[in-house]
Motif scaffolding. Structure first.
Motif, short mmCIF file in Angstrom:
data_model
loop_
_atom_site.label_atom_id
_atom_site.label_comp_id
_atom_site.label_asym_id
_atom_site.label_seq_id
_atom_site.Cartn_x
_atom_site.Cartn_y
_atom_site.Cartn_z
N LYS A 237 -5.62 -27.64 14.92
CA LYS A 237 -6.90 -26.73 13.99
C LYS A 237 -6.31 -24.35 12.97
O LYS A 237 -6.35 -24.21 14.46
N ASN A 238 -6.93 -24.19 12.43
CA ASN A 238 -6.24 -23.39 11.76
C ASN A 238 -7.38 -22.69 12.39
O ASN A 238 -8.62 -22.88 12.36
N PRO A 239 -7.29 -21.26 13.05
CA PRO A 239 -8.34 -20.55 13.20
C PRO A 239 -9.54 -20.02 11.55
O PRO A 239 -8.20 -19.88 10.54
N LEU A 240 -9.57 -18.79 12.19
CA LEU A 240 -9.85 -18.17 10.87
C LEU A 240 -8.99 -17.35 10.76
O LEU A 240 -8.42 -17.03 11.67
N ASP A 241 -8.79 -16.52 9.39
CA ASP A 241 -7.71 -15.76 9.25
C ASP A 241 -8.54 -14.36 10.30
O ASP A 241 -9.53 -14.24 10.49
N GLN A 242 -7.19 -14.19 10.45
CA GLN A 242 -7.11 -12.91 10.96
C GLN A 242 -6.65 -11.44 10.02
O GLN A 242 -6.80 -10.39 10.66
N ASP A 243 -6.79 -11.44 8.58
CA ASP A 243 -6.49 -10.55 8.04
C ASP A 243 -8.25 -8.97 7.69
O ASP A 243 -9.26 -10.43 7.47
N CYS A 244 -8.12 -8.60 7.30
CA CYS A 244 -8.71 -7.83 7.04
C CYS A 244 -9.44 -7.14 5.48
O CYS A 244 -8.14 -6.74 4.95
N PRO A 245 -10.54 -7.93 5.03
CA PRO A 245 -10.69 -7.91 3.28
C PRO A 245 -10.03 -6.56 3.32
O PRO A 245 -10.73 -5.88 4.12
N VAL A 246 -9.64 -6.71 1.77
CA VAL A 246 -9.57 -5.28 1.49
C VAL A 246 -10.30 -4.65 0.29
O VAL A 246 -10.51 -6.23 -0.85
N SER A 247 -11.15 -4.02 -0.07
CA SER A 247 -11.55 -3.76 -0.98
C SER A 247 -10.98 -3.80 -2.76
O SER A 247 -10.09 -2.53 -2.55
N VAL A 248 -11.27 -4.36 -3.52
CA VAL A 248 -11.14 -4.01 -4.87
C VAL A 248 -11.27 -2.38 -5.45
O VAL A 248 -10.70 -2.17 -6.29
N ALA A 249 -11.92 -1.79 -4.79
CA ALA A 249 -11.94 -0.69 -4.82
C ALA A 249 -11.10 0.70 -5.10
O ALA A 249 -11.27 1.31 -5.53
N GLU A 250 -10.71 -0.13 -4.16
CA GLU A 250 -9.70 0.83 -3.70
C GLU A 250 -8.24 0.94 -4.84
O GLU A 250 -7.28 1.92 -4.37
N LEU A 251 -8.47 0.23 -5.90
CA LEU A 251 -7.89 0.48 -6.86
C LEU A 251 -7.37 1.17 -7.54
O LEU A 251 -6.90 2.10 -8.19
N GLY A 252 -9.33 2.09 -7.69
CA GLY A 252 -9.49 2.68 -8.32
C GLY A 252 -10.15 2.47 -9.48
O GLY A 252 -10.50 1.48 -10.08
N SER A 253 -10.76 3.43 -10.35
CA SER A 253 -12.14 2.85 -11.34
C SER A 253 -11.12 2.80 -12.79
O SER A 253 -12.01 2.55 -14.23
N ASP A 254 -9.88 2.46 -13.26
CA ASP A 254 -9.40 2.31 -14.05
C ASP A 254 -8.84 0.76 -14.40
O ASP A 254 -8.40 0.24 -15.05
N VAL A 255 -9.47 -0.07 -13.50
CA VAL A 255 -9.57 -1.45 -13.37
C VAL A 255 -10.77 -2.31 -13.24
O VAL A 255 -10.90 -1.54 -12.32
#
Length: 351
Positions: free
Chosen positions: A6-24
């Protein structure tokens, strides 16, 4: 591979959408369900040059969001023509193996941009991972809606991140133990594709492999782990074996990547020409299909188990002209609804 845990919890680190900037601004149609929609919230990114500079700068963020959400949709940006889509696709690594030997009837439009499919409008394209029948496959696939169909034609989306966990453990272990064997047939050498294609297996081998030279076809097959068989009627059959499960390189999840639950000799895709389908099948010494490694097919009950899980995770929404969707090809599958009227959706295969 003898068994699947069975799969473990995902190992990736969530990225904040704020890193896309304030224009989106970003949103999903349903919490936890792919894809993530990204749209401009002012006019700053409606200029082509500004959009290209922004997308080049934040591409590493897009990479992470595609993994985290399974896919993204860029909507409302200045992407109107094939050249605009091509410029965006160029920001991502290309799938170096290309589409030679692929089963979908499609042609190159420009550069790395291809038609999504020439498959006739009445045909419903079943959910699948791109090139799941091949050893080598693109890690991502990008779609561009140049012209949405007036009726239907939506691209189906299937979130397959929990598929392995939701299937019966004994079925998963059986598939892992036996592996996958695929048989595919191509038509005799032809002059090319004219208009839509009613049956995928009717396209000529030269069209599918992009060459009229049988020796070059055999070279391409060797490079892709395929075993070619030239038939007396001028058609081509290829055989290959693949692993049904892979580990996602970023999340560590075990994901299913095969067609043994759908690509069966007795199953005709919805909307295909029945008479032509049956006529082609009668000429095949080795019928096309995906089988377990011992040559068996899944039972009806096992197919039902797959379909029950897949149906729970399938959804779609209307395309808008200019939409670009980039999917993680392992985590999220795609398909197509039948449609009426003109439709122009283009693709690029990405790594």
């Amino acid at each position: 591979m003898n068994s699947i845990a069975k799969n473990p919890l995902d190992q990736d680190c969530p990225v904040s959408v704020a890193e896309l900037g304030s224009d989106v601004r970003c949103h999903t149609l349903q919490a936890g369900r792919p894809p993530l929609f990204i749209e401009p919230c002012n006019d700053a990114l409606r200029d082509r040059a500004a959009f290209r500079a922004w997308s080049a700068r934040i591409r590493p963020v897009l990479d992470q969001l595609i993994v985290e959400h399974g896919g993204i949709v860029l909507r409302g940006f200045p992407i109107e023509e094939t050249a605009d889509f091509g410029n965006l696709a160029e920001l991502f690594p290309a799938f170096s193996s290309g589409y030679a030997g692929g089963v979908a009837p499609r042609s190159t439009i420009s550069g790395r941009v291809m038609e999504a499919t020439r498959l006739a409008a009445p045909v419903r394209l079943t959910l699948h991972s791109e090139m799941a029948y091949m050893r080598d496959y693109p890690k991502r696939i990008a779609f561009f809606c140049r012209q949405a169909a007036p009726v239907g034609g939506e691209t189906l989306i299937g979130d397959m991140r929990t598929l392995v966990d939701e299937l019966p453990a004994e079925l998963v272990d059986k598939i892992a133990r036996l592996g996958i064997r695929t048989t595919r047939n191509y038509g005799a050498k032809s002059d090319g594709m004219e208009g839509s294609v009613e049956i995928m297996e009717s396209i000529g081998w030269n069209v599918a492999f992009g060459t009229d030279d049988p020796q070059q076809v055999e070279t391409l097959c060797a490079e892709r782990g395929l075993e070619p068989l030239w038939n007396d009627n001028g058609t081509l059959t290829v055989f290959n074996r693949t692993e049904p499960f892979v580990i996602h390189p970023q999340t560590g999840r075990t994901l299913y990547r095969a067609l043994v639950h759908i690509y069966r000799p007795d199953k005709r895709p919805e909307g295909e020409n029945t008479e032509l389908y049956e006529a082609i099948r009668k000429t095949q010494k080795h019928p096309s299909g995906t089988f377990l490694g011992n040559g068996e097919e899944l039972s009806g009950q096992e197919v039902d188990a797959f379909e029950a899980v897949i149906d729970r995770h399938t959804h779609y929404w209307p395309w808008r002209n200019g939409d670009v969707m980039i999917l993680d090809n392992l985590q999220v599958w795609h398909g197509r609804n039948p449609y009426e009227g003109p439709r122009d959706v283009q693709v690029a295969l990405l790594d």
